[in-house]
Design a protein around this motif. Sequence first.
Motif, PDB file in Angstrom:
ATOM      1  N   ARG A  92       0.826  -1.197   0.000  1.00  0.00           N
ATOM      2  CA  ARG A  92       0.000   0.000   0.000  1.00  0.00           C
ATOM      3  C   ARG A  92       0.865   1.254   0.000  1.00  0.00           C
ATOM      4  NH1 ARG A  92      -5.211  -1.159   3.737  1.00  0.00           N
ATOM      5  NH2 ARG A  92      -5.615  -3.257   2.988  1.00  0.00           N
ATOM      6  N   ARG A  93       0.238   2.331  -0.443  1.00  0.00           N
ATOM      7  CA  ARG A  93       0.944   3.593  -0.559  1.00  0.00           C
ATOM      8  C   ARG A  93       1.256   4.150   0.833  1.00  0.00           C
ATOM      9  NH1 ARG A  93      -0.925   8.806  -0.532  1.00  0.00           N
ATOM     10  NH2 ARG A  93      -2.924   8.000   0.110  1.00  0.00           N
ATOM     11  N   PRO A  94       2.471   4.649   1.043  1.00  0.00           N
ATOM     12  CA  PRO A  94       2.740   5.288   2.330  1.00  0.00           C
ATOM     13  C   PRO A  94       1.887   6.537   2.472  1.00  0.00           C
ATOM     14  CG  PRO A  94       4.771   4.820   1.174  1.00  0.00           C
ATOM     15  CD  PRO A  94       3.664   4.565   0.213  1.00  0.00           C
ATOM     16  N   VAL A  95       1.387   6.763   3.667  1.00  0.00           N
ATOM     17  CA  VAL A  95       0.530   7.917   3.894  1.00  0.00           C
ATOM     18  C   VAL A  95       1.322   9.066   4.497  1.00  0.00           C
ATOM     19  CG1 VAL A  95      -1.561   6.606   4.138  1.00  0.00           C
ATOM     20  CG2 VAL A  95      -0.139   6.987   6.122  1.00  0.00           C
ATOM     21  N   THR A  96       2.636   8.900   4.569  1.00  0.00           N
ATOM     22  CA  THR A  96       3.465   9.895   5.233  1.00  0.00           C
ATOM     23  C   THR A  96       3.438  11.230   4.486  1.00  0.00           C
ATOM     24  OG1 THR A  96       4.902   8.043   5.662  1.00  0.00           O
ATOM     25  CG2 THR A  96       5.729  10.201   6.211  1.00  0.00           C
ATOM     26  N   ALA A 109       8.425  -0.018   8.094  1.00  0.00           N
ATOM     27  CA  ALA A 109       7.782   1.173   7.560  1.00  0.00           C
ATOM     28  C   ALA A 109       6.763   0.790   6.504  1.00  0.00           C
ATOM     29  CB  ALA A 109       8.839   2.098   6.961  1.00  0.00           C
ATOM     30  N   ALA A 110       7.124  -0.146   5.637  1.00  0.00           N
ATOM     31  CA  ALA A 110       6.197  -0.522   4.568  1.00  0.00           C
ATOM     32  C   ALA A 110       4.940  -1.141   5.150  1.00  0.00           C
ATOM     33  CB  ALA A 110       6.881  -1.491   3.613  1.00  0.00           C
ATOM     34  N   GLN A 143       3.632  -0.523   7.949  1.00  0.00           N
ATOM     35  CA  GLN A 143       2.822   0.507   8.589  1.00  0.00           C
ATOM     36  C   GLN A 143       2.522   1.658   7.647  1.00  0.00           C
ATOM     37  OE1 GLN A 143       5.223   1.480  11.910  1.00  0.00           O
ATOM     38  NE2 GLN A 143       4.874  -0.471  12.900  1.00  0.00           N
ATOM     39  N   GLN A 144       2.757   1.496   6.351  1.00  0.00           N
ATOM     40  CA  GLN A 144       2.491   2.511   5.343  1.00  0.00           C
ATOM     41  C   GLN A 144       3.246   3.800   5.622  1.00  0.00           C
ATOM     42  OE1 GLN A 144      -1.681   2.736   4.361  1.00  0.00           O
ATOM     43  NE2 GLN A 144      -1.942   0.694   5.145  1.00  0.00           N
ATOM     44  N   ARG A 145       4.528   3.641   5.936  1.00  0.00           N
ATOM     45  CA  ARG A 145       5.409   4.798   6.074  1.00  0.00           C
ATOM     46  C   ARG A 145       6.519   4.646   5.039  1.00  0.00           C
ATOM     47  NH1 ARG A 145       8.499   4.314  10.182  1.00  0.00           N
ATOM     48  NH2 ARG A 145       7.911   2.292  11.011  1.00  0.00           N
ATOM     49  N   TYR A 146       7.453   5.610   5.025  1.00  0.00           N
ATOM     50  CA  TYR A 146       8.581   5.503   4.113  1.00  0.00           C
ATOM     51  C   TYR A 146       9.787   4.841   4.768  1.00  0.00           C
ATOM     52  CZ  TYR A 146       6.401   8.723   0.834  1.00  0.00           C
ATOM     53  OH  TYR A 146       5.560   9.313  -0.061  1.00  0.00           O
ATOM     54  N   TYR A 171      16.870   9.554   3.825  1.00  0.00           N
ATOM     55  CA  TYR A 171      17.830  10.576   3.438  1.00  0.00           C
ATOM     56  C   TYR A 171      19.272  10.152   3.631  1.00  0.00           C
ATOM     57  CZ  TYR A 171      13.813  13.484   2.959  1.00  0.00           C
ATOM     58  OH  TYR A 171      12.615  13.980   2.539  1.00  0.00           O
ATOM     59  N   HIS A 199       0.690  13.675  -4.582  1.00  0.00           N
ATOM     60  CA  HIS A 199       1.848  14.246  -5.259  1.00  0.00           C
ATOM     61  C   HIS A 199       1.573  14.386  -6.760  1.00  0.00           C
ATOM     62  CE1 HIS A 199       3.594  12.399  -1.624  1.00  0.00           C
ATOM     63  NE2 HIS A 199       4.301  13.501  -1.625  1.00  0.00           N
ATOM     64  N   GLN A 256       5.968  14.262   4.411  1.00  0.00           N
ATOM     65  CA  GLN A 256       7.315  14.476   4.947  1.00  0.00           C
ATOM     66  C   GLN A 256       7.450  15.908   5.381  1.00  0.00           C
ATOM     67  OE1 GLN A 256       9.896  12.451   2.138  1.00  0.00           O
ATOM     68  NE2 GLN A 256       9.809  10.893   3.703  1.00  0.00           N
TER      69      GLN A 256
END
Lengths: 207, 205, 372
Positions: A35-39, C57-58, C60-63, C67, A172, A41
């Motif tokens: 699934r797409r990250p919901v973050t 992260a994936a 939990q749907q984060r990145y 960096y 985005h 940034q």
Amino acid sequence: MLKFLKQVGDYAKESFQAAKYIGQGLSVTFDHMRRRPVTVQYPYEKIIPSERYRGRIHFEFDKCIACEVCVRVCPINLPVVDWEFNKAQKKKQLNHYSIDFGVCIFCGNCVEYCPTNCLSMTEEYELSAYDRHELNYDNVALGRLPEKVTLDPMVTPLREFAYLPKGVMEPHDLPKGAQRAGKRPEDILEDLKQDKAAAAPVSDDKA
Amino acid sequence: MTLAEGTQLVSFGVLTLTTIVAALGVVLLENIVYSAFLLGGVFISIAGMYLLLNADFVAAAQILVYVGAVNVLILFAIMLVNKREPLAPLKNAWVRQGLTALVCLGLFALLGTVAITTSWNVLPEAPVVGDTALRLGEHFFSDFLLPFELASVLLLIAMIGAIVLARREFIPDARTGDGDPNLIFRLPERPRDPVAPEPLEPISK
Amino acid sequence: MESGIDLQSSAIQLLVDLGLPSALAKVLWLPLPMALMLVVATVGVLIAVWLERKISAAVQQRYGPEYAGPLGVLQPVADGLKLLFKEDIVPDRADPWLFTIGPAIVVIPVFLSYLIVPFGQNLVVTDLGIGAFLWISLSSVTPIGLLMSGYSSNNKYALIGGLRAAAQSISYEIPLALSVLAIVMMSNSLSTIDIVNQQADHGILGWNIWRQPVGFIIFWISALAETERLPFDLPEAEEELVAGYQTEYTGMKFALFYLGSYVNLILSALLFSVFYLGGWSFPIPVNTLAAWIGVSPDVAWVQVITAAIGITMVLVKTYALVFLAILLRWTTPRVRIDQLLNLGWKFLLPVSLANLLITAGLKLAFPVAFGG
């Protein structure tokens, strides 16, 4: 003996059930991975707050009549209204006004009840400070307008989910001028006017 | 002297030294926790000795059983009963210590003489044992069968005993002697006053 | 089995040809595989930490880290550097000696266990006759370090965490050892090389996972418990024990615990792939493939490719298992301590004993399929 065998069988059944449930759970987490990250940034991207966002309160000094309604409707009587009676004008004259945003719960009651609309909610939410007393805004600080997220060249503004075009999940790289799903308020107004215009002759006939 | 022999000699020296120092520490240190940890050190250096004697399986078993099980159990016992109690210094403690030292020295002398007087059947060249686990298994199931089985029966008895002790379903009643105020198992509970409404005063008219 | 590439003898031969005495050549060779294995283990930890953060992260749907380097691959290095430069604090009234030795005792046995991890026929530090047993006995030393650091921190959370860790690791060592024993019984050897070779014959069909369907589950559950991975991370349950035995640790000492737990996870995954997934063997035997193409497996370049495939296979299997462990971490909630001990003693122990018994029976009944 039979009872014992039944116990063993039940135990085995429960173990298999437990294994099945763990497998189901694993499939759920595995599915979430694609699934797409919901973050968002944050310092580089910011969400555009919605129209009814209840952020830091804006105050217009000149409109205020020092009626203290905001103090009365505030759950904790937070706004401080410093006024004195000007005998020459026979009017209350406002000296200072302040709200402590370290204590405010942003319920918006003061904005709702202000008789002269001198209070309003802004879209500013970045209220961090090194000292909590810095959050006690006086009338000058309250009068400042917040920076718009969309105008900041350092920030990529992102629309909230409800403001994305129909079927789009990704905020985005939206095409320019992409509209959100459904009608905009001005469209609804336009439609209402047209409906009224269409309905008017009919009512005339009836009469 | 080849390199391998030199390495062996140095490791033997280091292992002996650590064994003796750690063992002395176990006996002489005041802090019982240090003693327990040093005991682990003794076991490990003895496992190293086994390794030097080409007994790798025994060395691993030594670590597994003595360090991994026995020593951890000792540590558990010490840490769960962690009662720091200042022991009253005994009168004439030196008598006991002297007696203990005497017995220990006697035992040491006895073992020393046995070790010196026995004519050890030393092979001129250490036989290379390929698979120690295989050889151990062969011995266990041929000429050492009886001791092996007896040891397993002993362990079984110990296990059953432990289970019997641990599975005691009822706890013996606490002594009913209420006179002892220092009874540990009593939770002090504040006696509750019966909550009764105050008798209403008749309303005077 | 074919011998494959023998790096040791060829390297020593090279040094002897250069004019060195053979004893010196051996001494020069000796530290190389050990150092290489240390580097492999440490780099493996960096990869595992990065994977853990990215996969978590994936899920939990984060990145996750973004960096530090491309896709954040340098994040574990940054973490390590940060820990390296942190102040080393020994709490007041803690026992400085035990406090310092504790983390080392936790880490050293784990690294020592890498002695027996094979990446190919001759790609192993030492092919010990007691291979699998060495791992089991070394992993039983770890609780002492945990108890030591838990006790010396002078902190009740640390003490409870240490006691829990020791109890957990002792309880789960027994089913772990019994499930390994079933494997050892089928391959008639404790050596990891022999265990892999015994599975190598029929490609993916020969792997032990088909012959030990119960055993591998027991092994995996026990391995997760031994490495304190999430359904069994009671010793450092942050909601109740702050961080268990790690509570008072900072800087490099904490880094040792952190490193140790990941090295242990990778070690368990490596050994799982060796015991159950055929180690370095490809799903289709490489010899069969070579026969199809029509080249002899003894040709030098084929052997190099075989070794490369072997190392890749071991790593692929290992990291697939690490992935499974990470996924399990976000799937299963933490068990209670009584549930943990119940599972260990009342479920895994009897089941693993029954598994051992059945394996022994099958070995007698079908010596062809179960290693006669």
